[in-house]
Design an enzyme around this catalytic site. Structure first.
Site, mmCIF file in Angstrom:
data_model
loop_
_atom_site.group_PDB
_atom_site.id
_atom_site.type_symbol
_atom_site.label_atom_id
_atom_site.label_comp_id
_atom_site.label_asym_id
_atom_site.label_seq_id
_atom_site.Cartn_x
_atom_site.Cartn_y
_atom_site.Cartn_z
ATOM 1 N N LYS A 240 -30.119 24.701 -20.620
ATOM 2 C CA LYS A 240 -29.874 25.995 -20.150
ATOM 3 C C LYS A 240 -31.079 26.414 -19.528
ATOM 4 O O LYS A 240 -30.906 27.156 -18.197
ATOM 5 C CB LYS A 240 -29.552 27.302 -21.172
ATOM 6 C CG LYS A 240 -27.962 26.875 -21.821
ATOM 7 C CD LYS A 240 -27.954 27.731 -23.084
ATOM 8 C CE LYS A 240 -26.594 27.203 -23.654
ATOM 9 N NZ LYS A 240 -26.069 27.872 -24.931
ATOM 10 N N ASP B 192 -23.190 35.556 -22.942
ATOM 11 C CA ASP B 192 -22.478 34.566 -23.823
ATOM 12 C C ASP B 192 -21.141 35.213 -24.145
ATOM 13 O O ASP B 192 -20.196 34.439 -24.616
ATOM 14 C CB ASP B 192 -23.191 34.271 -24.962
ATOM 15 C CG ASP B 192 -23.664 33.134 -25.151
ATOM 16 O OD1 ASP B 192 -23.494 32.097 -24.181
ATOM 17 O OD2 ASP B 192 -24.623 32.737 -26.181
ATOM 18 N N GLN C 10 -29.157 31.453 -29.251
ATOM 19 C CA GLN C 10 -28.509 30.140 -29.552
ATOM 20 C C GLN C 10 -27.943 30.104 -31.152
ATOM 21 O O GLN C 10 -28.680 30.436 -31.910
ATOM 22 C CB GLN C 10 -29.529 28.912 -29.171
ATOM 23 C CG GLN C 10 -28.861 27.705 -29.271
ATOM 24 C CD GLN C 10 -28.062 27.327 -28.432
ATOM 25 O OE1 GLN C 10 -28.170 27.644 -27.065
ATOM 26 N NE2 GLN C 10 -26.539 26.709 -28.711
#
Ligand code: NAD
Length: 291
Positions: free
Chosen positions: A52, A119, A96
């Site tokens: 990412k 997200d 994450q």
């Protein structure tokens, strides 16, 4: 059979973003900025976050990686999120997952400002998506929709079978495919670990999205001729012939299923790169909305 090449589709999206970011810079606007939080030393999580961050660099975004040790107190993670929420330079925040067991995923996700929830996991974001309002769509289902769009896959009126009902993949995927949109307008069946007759249901599918996290579960006898198969699953298996010592396999038994499909995603190189492209798109959108 044709390949839904996620690498190529993601590259096309990244190229577009790169041009837009360069234009923003000419206009004296700030770069989109993604902040990622990584707790502990999970190998897969390290890889995903590194990808990412690298993708941000590729398109000209700013990125910040905040690392914490495995045994960090939850309160420190929450404080960091608060800091990022209040930092006007930060457009997107991602944590994450999975987090260590002593830290609740839910509490951490809920602490993220929904306006920076790139997200798309915050309940406010999820609620807006449910209602079809403009919001950040979770990166993996969003990436799959972008992939279907990129390859002009006809979805209208098709029967889509989504296997898996997690909040990050299966459930949002089922909503997006059933939306009155293009891609979309599918009749959706959502399957899970309590589903009876999975084989029979899959055989009726024009489109299968496999997101169950059980390697090579979807076999040729479960797929009808000409189906479109999207394999979300990623499982690391030991492979001494690889430099890394492992290789990735999906939830679909590719070798036998692929010859029956009209289109299929490979693993790796299918949904994975699209997830990152979607995350970049969400971060760009967040930056644009704020500035
Ligand atoms: P999860 O474990 O949260 O959910 C799995 C779902 O599958 C559950 O809803 C469960 O009910 C269902 N399931 C389990 N066994 C089943 C069975 N035998 N039949 C039918 N349904 C069954 O997993 P997740 O977070 O949704 O991820 C699923 C997979 O996708 C994992 O392999 C994960 O690594 C992968 N993933 C890939 C990406 C990517 O970018 N490619 C992103 C996210 C997740």
């Amino acid at each position: 059979m044709q390949i839904l090449d996620g690498k190529a589709a993601a590259q096309a999206i990244k190229n577009e973003l790169k041009i837009e970011v360069a234009q923003m810079s000419i206009e004296g606007k700030k770069k989109p900025h993604l902040a990622a939080i990584l707790v502990g030393k999970n190998g897969a999580s390290e890889t995903y976050v590194a990808r990412k961050v690298k993708a941000c660099e590729e398109v000209g975004f700013k990125s910040t990686l905040i690392r914490f040790e495995e045994d960090i107190y939850k309160i420190r993670v929450l404080e960091e999120i608060e800091k990022l929420n209040n930092d006007p330079d930060v457009d997107g925040i991602l944590v994450q997952l999975p987090l260590p067991k002593h830290i609740s995923n839910e509490e951490v996700i809920n602490a993220i400002d929904p306006d920076k929830d790139v997200d798309g996991f915050h309940p406010i974001t999820a609620g807006k998506m449910m209602q079809g309002a403009a919001t950040f769509v979770p990166a993996t289902p969003c990436g799959i929709m972008l992939l279907l769009d990129h390859f002009k896959i006809q979805t209208d009126g098709k029967h889509a079978v989504v296997i898996g009902r997690s909040n990050i993949v299966g459930r949002p995927m089922s909503i997006l495919l059933s939306n009155n949109s293009n891609p979309g307008n599918c009749t959706v069946t959502i399957c899970h670990s309590h589903t009876k007759n999975l084989n029979e249901i899959c055989r009726q599918a024009d489109i299968i999205v496999a997101a169950l996290g059980k390697p090579e579960t979807i076999t040729a006898e479960m797929v009808k001729e000409g189906a479109v198969v999207i394999d979300v699953g990623i499982t690391r298996i030991t492979d001494a012939s690889k430099k890394s010592g492992f290789r990735l396999i999906g939830d679909v038994h590719y070798e036998t299923v692929a010859p029956k499909c009209s289109w299929i995603t490979p693993v790796p190189g299918g949904v994975g790169p699209m997830t990152i492209a979607a995350l970049l798109k969400n971060t760009f959108l967040s930056c644009k909305m704020k500035n």
